[in-house]
Design a protein around this motif. Structure first.
Motif, PDB file in Angstrom:
ATOM      1  N   SER A  90      34.524  59.357  -6.080  1.00  0.00           N
ATOM      2  CA  SER A  90      35.011  60.730  -6.020  1.00  0.00           C
ATOM      3  C   SER A  90      35.798  60.940  -4.732  1.00  0.00           C
ATOM      4  O   SER A  90      35.574  60.258  -3.730  1.00  0.00           O
ATOM      5  N   THR A  91      36.746  61.867  -4.793  1.00  0.00           N
ATOM      6  CA  THR A  91      37.539  62.247  -3.636  1.00  0.00           C
ATOM      7  C   THR A  91      37.999  63.681  -3.839  1.00  0.00           C
ATOM      8  O   THR A  91      37.823  64.259  -4.910  1.00  0.00           O
ATOM      9  N   ARG A 126      28.849  57.513   5.883  1.00  0.00           N
ATOM     10  CA  ARG A 126      27.507  57.976   5.569  1.00  0.00           C
ATOM     11  C   ARG A 126      26.927  57.036   4.520  1.00  0.00           C
ATOM     12  O   ARG A 126      27.584  56.740   3.518  1.00  0.00           O
ATOM     13  N   GLN A 127      25.713  56.556   4.769  1.00  0.00           N
ATOM     14  CA  GLN A 127      25.053  55.639   3.838  1.00  0.00           C
ATOM     15  C   GLN A 127      23.835  56.347   3.247  1.00  0.00           C
ATOM     16  O   GLN A 127      23.020  56.890   3.979  1.00  0.00           O
ATOM     17  N   GLU A 154      25.165  53.578  -2.105  1.00  0.00           N
ATOM     18  CA  GLU A 154      26.139  54.674  -2.181  1.00  0.00           C
ATOM     19  C   GLU A 154      26.619  54.998  -0.771  1.00  0.00           C
ATOM     20  O   GLU A 154      25.821  55.112   0.158  1.00  0.00           O
ATOM     21  N   LEU A 155      27.948  55.108  -0.628  1.00  0.00           N
ATOM     22  CA  LEU A 155      28.568  55.393   0.661  1.00  0.00           C
ATOM     23  C   LEU A 155      29.517  56.581   0.549  1.00  0.00           C
ATOM     24  O   LEU A 155      30.056  56.851  -0.519  1.00  0.00           O
ATOM     25  N   GLN A 156      29.734  57.241   1.678  1.00  0.00           N
ATOM     26  CA  GLN A 156      30.737  58.301   1.770  1.00  0.00           C
ATOM     27  C   GLN A 156      31.553  58.037   3.031  1.00  0.00           C
ATOM     28  O   GLN A 156      31.015  58.018   4.137  1.00  0.00           O
ATOM     29  N   ASN A 193      38.220  62.042   2.014  1.00  0.00           N
ATOM     30  CA  ASN A 193      36.794  61.842   1.845  1.00  0.00           C
ATOM     31  C   ASN A 193      36.599  61.072   0.543  1.00  0.00           C
ATOM     32  O   ASN A 193      37.087  61.499  -0.495  1.00  0.00           O
ATOM     33  N   ARG A 205      33.644  59.062  -1.852  1.00  0.00           N
ATOM     34  CA  ARG A 205      32.223  58.758  -2.084  1.00  0.00           C
ATOM     35  C   ARG A 205      32.147  57.837  -3.299  1.00  0.00           C
ATOM     36  O   ARG A 205      32.762  58.103  -4.328  1.00  0.00           O
ATOM     37  N   ASP A 225      29.775  54.220  -5.163  1.00  0.00           N
ATOM     38  CA  ASP A 225      28.665  53.280  -5.112  1.00  0.00           C
ATOM     39  C   ASP A 225      29.223  51.874  -5.293  1.00  0.00           C
ATOM     40  O   ASP A 225      30.357  51.706  -5.731  1.00  0.00           O
TER      41      ASP A 225
END
Length: 185
Positions: free
Chosen positions: A26-27, A82-83, A95-97, A149, A151, A153
């Motif tokens: 996602s973005t 962000r993890q 999952e990361l962001q 941004n 996000r 997986d």
């Protein structure tokens, strides 16, 4: 990813790493007017699949920048990763962001004082990997929002660090790297 009515309809093209196991991404994007947003995926076998949704929006590509331009330029290129902990203790799915500071000017916005157009200046290339294994890469355009941004997986490959490289339309290259924090791997 295509936004039908945007001045440059192709918002971004993503390439998923061969063994990355990405199942969602996602973005945030700018949407200029009422439009269909389409995600078109090509499988390794060459099959095409499309999902679409209709959104109501107005003026996204020419909307003024939210931030003070001096502040945006001073923090440009700063990244944060962000993890999120895995849902199951023994899973390799992580999952990361990724958040990148960048004004991502579309070239259609006007300076509020001079009313001149602000030149286009945005992240147009991005690559994310774990060690030497590609997770995903992107070729982006004017539709990716200010302060991009992402996000997603992926299937983690051990504890190798996450590496990011982003290049903007002025040729500036921004890099970041972070250790994997997952205890279950």
């Amino acid at each position: 990813m295509i936004i039908d009515v945007n001045p440059a309809p192709v918002a971004a093209t993503f390439l998923i790493g061969k063994d990355a196991g990405v199942t969602h991404l996602s973005t945030r994007v700018r949407v200029n007017d009422y439009s269909y947003l389409r995600a078109i995926a090509e499988t390794q076998g060459g099959e095409l699949h499309m999902a679409q949704t209709f959104v109501k929006a107005s003026g996204g590509c020419s909307a003024p920048a939210v931030k003070n331009m001096d502040e945006a330029m001073a923090t440009m290129g700063q990244m944060k990763l962000r993890q999120f902990p895995p849902q199951e203790t023994m899973t390799k799915v992580q999952e990361l962001q990724l958040m990148i500071r960048h004004p991502n000017n579309s070239g259609l916005q006007r300076d509020p004082l001079t009313q001149y157009f602000i030149p286009a200046h945005f992240i147009h290339e991005l690559s994310i990997s774990q060690g030497d294994q590609p997770i995903l890469s992107m070729e982006g355009g004017i539709s990716i929002s200010e302060d991009p941004n992402f996000r997603f997986d992926f299937t983690a490959q051990g504890k190798g660090e996450i590496r990011v490289e982003a290049t903007d339309t002025d040729g500036k290259v921004f890099r970041g790297h972070w250790p994997m924090e997952t205890a279950g791997l």
